[in-house]
Design a protein around this motif. Structure first.
Motif, PDB file in Angstrom:
ATOM      1  N   CYS A  64     -39.508 -77.171 -41.138  1.00  0.00           N
ATOM      2  CA  CYS A  64     -40.040 -76.483 -42.022  1.00  0.00           C
ATOM      3  C   CYS A  64     -40.660 -74.941 -41.077  1.00  0.00           C
ATOM      4  O   CYS A  64     -41.796 -74.909 -41.118  1.00  0.00           O
ATOM      5  CB  CYS A  64     -41.408 -76.935 -42.494  1.00  0.00           C
ATOM      6  SG  CYS A  64     -40.718 -78.287 -43.793  1.00  0.00           S
ATOM      7  N   GLY A  65     -39.676 -75.056 -40.545  1.00  0.00           N
ATOM      8  CA  GLY A  65     -39.908 -73.627 -39.358  1.00  0.00           C
ATOM      9  C   GLY A  65     -40.698 -73.812 -38.292  1.00  0.00           C
ATOM     10  O   GLY A  65     -40.608 -74.855 -37.553  1.00  0.00           O
ATOM     11  N   GLY A  66     -41.833 -73.090 -37.522  1.00  0.00           N
ATOM     12  CA  GLY A  66     -42.723 -72.617 -35.928  1.00  0.00           C
ATOM     13  C   GLY A  66     -41.258 -73.068 -35.284  1.00  0.00           C
ATOM     14  O   GLY A  66     -40.646 -72.020 -35.105  1.00  0.00           O
ATOM     15  N   ASP A  67     -41.035 -73.476 -34.142  1.00  0.00           N
ATOM     16  CA  ASP A  67     -39.877 -74.098 -32.731  1.00  0.00           C
ATOM     17  C   ASP A  67     -39.142 -73.810 -33.683  1.00  0.00           C
ATOM     18  O   ASP A  67     -38.636 -73.700 -32.197  1.00  0.00           O
ATOM     19  CB  ASP A  67     -41.189 -73.859 -31.627  1.00  0.00           C
ATOM     20  CG  ASP A  67     -42.325 -73.417 -31.438  1.00  0.00           C
ATOM     21  OD1 ASP A  67     -42.284 -72.339 -32.121  1.00  0.00           O
ATOM     22  OD2 ASP A  67     -42.855 -74.803 -30.571  1.00  0.00           O
ATOM     23  N   TYR A  68     -38.865 -75.100 -34.515  1.00  0.00           N
ATOM     24  CA  TYR A  68     -38.232 -75.266 -34.879  1.00  0.00           C
ATOM     25  C   TYR A  68     -36.627 -74.780 -36.070  1.00  0.00           C
ATOM     26  O   TYR A  68     -37.172 -73.563 -35.984  1.00  0.00           O
ATOM     27  CB  TYR A  68     -37.923 -76.908 -34.966  1.00  0.00           C
ATOM     28  CG  TYR A  68     -38.575 -77.696 -33.285  1.00  0.00           C
ATOM     29  CD1 TYR A  68     -37.788 -77.713 -32.960  1.00  0.00           C
ATOM     30  CD2 TYR A  68     -40.081 -77.809 -33.907  1.00  0.00           C
ATOM     31  CE1 TYR A  68     -38.492 -78.366 -31.254  1.00  0.00           C
ATOM     32  CE2 TYR A  68     -40.881 -78.574 -32.609  1.00  0.00           C
ATOM     33  CZ  TYR A  68     -40.006 -78.741 -31.751  1.00  0.00           C
ATOM     34  OH  TYR A  68     -40.510 -79.172 -30.340  1.00  0.00           O
ATOM     35  N   LEU A  69     -36.475 -75.700 -36.288  1.00  0.00           N
ATOM     36  CA  LEU A  69     -35.519 -74.774 -37.922  1.00  0.00           C
ATOM     37  C   LEU A  69     -36.360 -74.391 -38.706  1.00  0.00           C
ATOM     38  O   LEU A  69     -37.503 -75.563 -39.532  1.00  0.00           O
ATOM     39  CB  LEU A  69     -34.583 -75.853 -38.231  1.00  0.00           C
ATOM     40  CG  LEU A  69     -33.342 -76.946 -37.377  1.00  0.00           C
ATOM     41  CD1 LEU A  69     -32.159 -77.396 -37.365  1.00  0.00           C
ATOM     42  CD2 LEU A  69     -32.594 -75.250 -36.605  1.00  0.00           C
ATOM     43  N   ASP A  70     -35.781 -73.728 -39.567  1.00  0.00           N
ATOM     44  CA  ASP A  70     -36.819 -72.971 -41.322  1.00  0.00           C
ATOM     45  C   ASP A  70     -35.834 -73.298 -41.923  1.00  0.00           C
ATOM     46  O   ASP A  70     -35.212 -72.284 -42.890  1.00  0.00           O
ATOM     47  CB  ASP A  70     -36.951 -71.390 -40.448  1.00  0.00           C
ATOM     48  CG  ASP A  70     -37.775 -71.402 -41.023  1.00  0.00           C
ATOM     49  OD1 ASP A  70     -38.084 -71.564 -41.992  1.00  0.00           O
ATOM     50  OD2 ASP A  70     -38.520 -70.426 -41.521  1.00  0.00           O
ATOM     51  N   ILE A  71     -36.029 -74.762 -42.377  1.00  0.00           N
ATOM     52  CA  ILE A  71     -34.875 -75.257 -43.472  1.00  0.00           C
ATOM     53  C   ILE A  71     -35.710 -75.600 -44.822  1.00  0.00           C
ATOM     54  O   ILE A  71     -34.874 -74.927 -46.170  1.00  0.00           O
ATOM     55  CB  ILE A  71     -33.969 -76.478 -43.643  1.00  0.00           C
ATOM     56  CG1 ILE A  71     -32.962 -75.980 -41.764  1.00  0.00           C
ATOM     57  CG2 ILE A  71     -32.622 -76.631 -44.190  1.00  0.00           C
ATOM     58  CD1 ILE A  71     -32.164 -77.676 -41.364  1.00  0.00           C
ATOM     59  N   PHE A  72     -36.425 -75.985 -44.992  1.00  0.00           N
ATOM     60  CA  PHE A  72     -37.532 -76.378 -45.889  1.00  0.00           C
ATOM     61  C   PHE A  72     -38.746 -75.494 -45.656  1.00  0.00           C
ATOM     62  O   PHE A  72     -39.745 -75.113 -44.800  1.00  0.00           O
ATOM     63  CB  PHE A  72     -37.316 -77.944 -46.020  1.00  0.00           C
ATOM     64  CG  PHE A  72     -36.297 -78.752 -46.296  1.00  0.00           C
ATOM     65  CD1 PHE A  72     -36.206 -78.920 -47.509  1.00  0.00           C
ATOM     66  CD2 PHE A  72     -35.397 -79.042 -45.125  1.00  0.00           C
ATOM     67  CE1 PHE A  72     -34.728 -79.243 -47.366  1.00  0.00           C
ATOM     68  CE2 PHE A  72     -34.531 -80.088 -45.274  1.00  0.00           C
ATOM     69  CZ  PHE A  72     -33.798 -79.737 -46.382  1.00  0.00           C
ATOM     70  N   PRO A  73     -39.516 -75.721 -47.344  1.00  0.00           N
ATOM     71  CA  PRO A  73     -40.631 -74.809 -47.244  1.00  0.00           C
ATOM     72  C   PRO A  73     -41.680 -75.902 -46.155  1.00  0.00           C
ATOM     73  O   PRO A  73     -41.695 -77.321 -46.865  1.00  0.00           O
ATOM     74  CB  PRO A  73     -41.559 -74.834 -49.022  1.00  0.00           C
ATOM     75  CG  PRO A  73     -40.329 -76.039 -49.538  1.00  0.00           C
ATOM     76  CD  PRO A  73     -39.402 -76.083 -48.441  1.00  0.00           C
ATOM     77  N   PRO A  74     -43.172 -75.637 -45.541  1.00  0.00           N
ATOM     78  CA  PRO A  74     -43.454 -75.855 -45.037  1.00  0.00           C
ATOM     79  C   PRO A  74     -45.076 -77.149 -45.907  1.00  0.00           C
ATOM     80  O   PRO A  74     -45.365 -77.411 -46.207  1.00  0.00           O
ATOM     81  CB  PRO A  74     -44.599 -75.858 -43.709  1.00  0.00           C
ATOM     82  CG  PRO A  74     -44.457 -74.070 -44.523  1.00  0.00           C
ATOM     83  CD  PRO A  74     -42.493 -73.967 -45.345  1.00  0.00           C
TER      84      PRO A  74
END
Length: 271
Positions: A99-109
């Motif tokens: 969910c974003g941040g320093d990794y994958l941004d696939i789903f909403p947080p």
């Protein structure tokens, strides 16, 4: 008056009329508080229960009919791993890594359907946005349940396949598919139906931990906040609905017993 009920009798009169009292937190009627939250909980829980049974039953049957094979061992190992993973831990890792941040941004947080689209968006756009926000919470709700139910289905099917009527059906020359899906399956569903009675109340009580992790404004989150703030009218209303649904779940289970197994009858045969 008892929990804000107009006539002072919350349990026998007020609840039946739909008067659940007044919330201590915001001074709103409890019915209004629950109505705002129940929609998301019913939607997510119902989809989770549906997916659980749609996945668990075929997977358990396939594992049973291929007992001892590499496929059966692979399915068993996979299901044990899924069942041993706590849902709150998986949900937390999913938010961190997907969910974003320093990794994958696939789903909403955060669970907020409709926040990223205009109010004039079409039905298909709204559906895609809702599915986008539901995917991750629904996966975390479902994986543990279908892993457990699959094991129960496998055990029930293995027991049924050793019964005399299955050997008789095969001796008559019936095809393997007909023996499995028409004769063995119905008799293997009894343990699964029993478990349905305990799953049914989740459709309204919700998953407290997961709703808090994903910021879902459902019954679980409302119930947790009510306990923290000692909002007893909300707590008791949720518990009462959960108790009612438990009774309904057992009633539905009893009806399904008679539908699945014709040997079970609730009619009186006294002469």
């Amino acid at each position: 008056p008892w929990f804000g009920s107009k006539d002072g009798d919350w349990t026998s009169a007020g609840f039946v009329r739909g008067d659940f009292g007044i919330s201590y937190q915001d001074k709103r009627p409890v019915g209004s508080v629950l109505w705002d939250a129940i929609g998301w909980t019913v939607l997510i829980s119902s989809l989770s229960i549906l997916l659980t049974y749609l996945i668990a039953i075929p997977l358990g049957v396939r594992s049973a009919i291929r007992k001892g094979s590499f496929e059966d061992q692979s399915i068993t190992t996979f299901l044990f791993i899924l069942y041993s993973l706590p849902s709150f831990w998986v949900a937390t890792l999913a938010i961190i890594y997907l969910c974003g941040g320093d990794y994958l941004d696939i789903f909403p947080p955060k669970f907020a359907p409709g926040a990223d689209i205009s109010s004039a968006a079409g039905g298909w756009e709204k559906f895609k946005d809702l599915a986008y926000h539901l995917a991750l919470p629904l996966a975390c709700y479902t994986y543990g349940s279908f892993a457990y139910l699959s094991r129960q289905m496998r055990g029930g099917m293995l027991s049924t396949l050793q019964a005399d009527f299955i050997r008789t059906a095969r001796a008559k020359g019936l095809s393997g598919k007909k023996v499995i899906w028409k004769h063995a399956l119905r008799n293997s569903l009894l343990p699964i139906i029993t478990l349905f009675a305990s799953v049914f109340p989740l459709a309204i009580s919700g998953g407290i931990v997961l709703e808090i992790i994903f910021s879902i404004p459902g019954m679980g989150k409302v119930g947790y906040e009510a306990v923290i703030f000692r909002n007893y009218p909300v707590v008791f209303a949720i518990m009462m609905f959960s108790a009612i649904l438990t009774l309904v779940g057992y009633l539905v289970a009893d009806i399904l017993y008679a539908v699945v197994d014709p040997r079970i009858s609730y009619s009186s045969n006294k002469k």
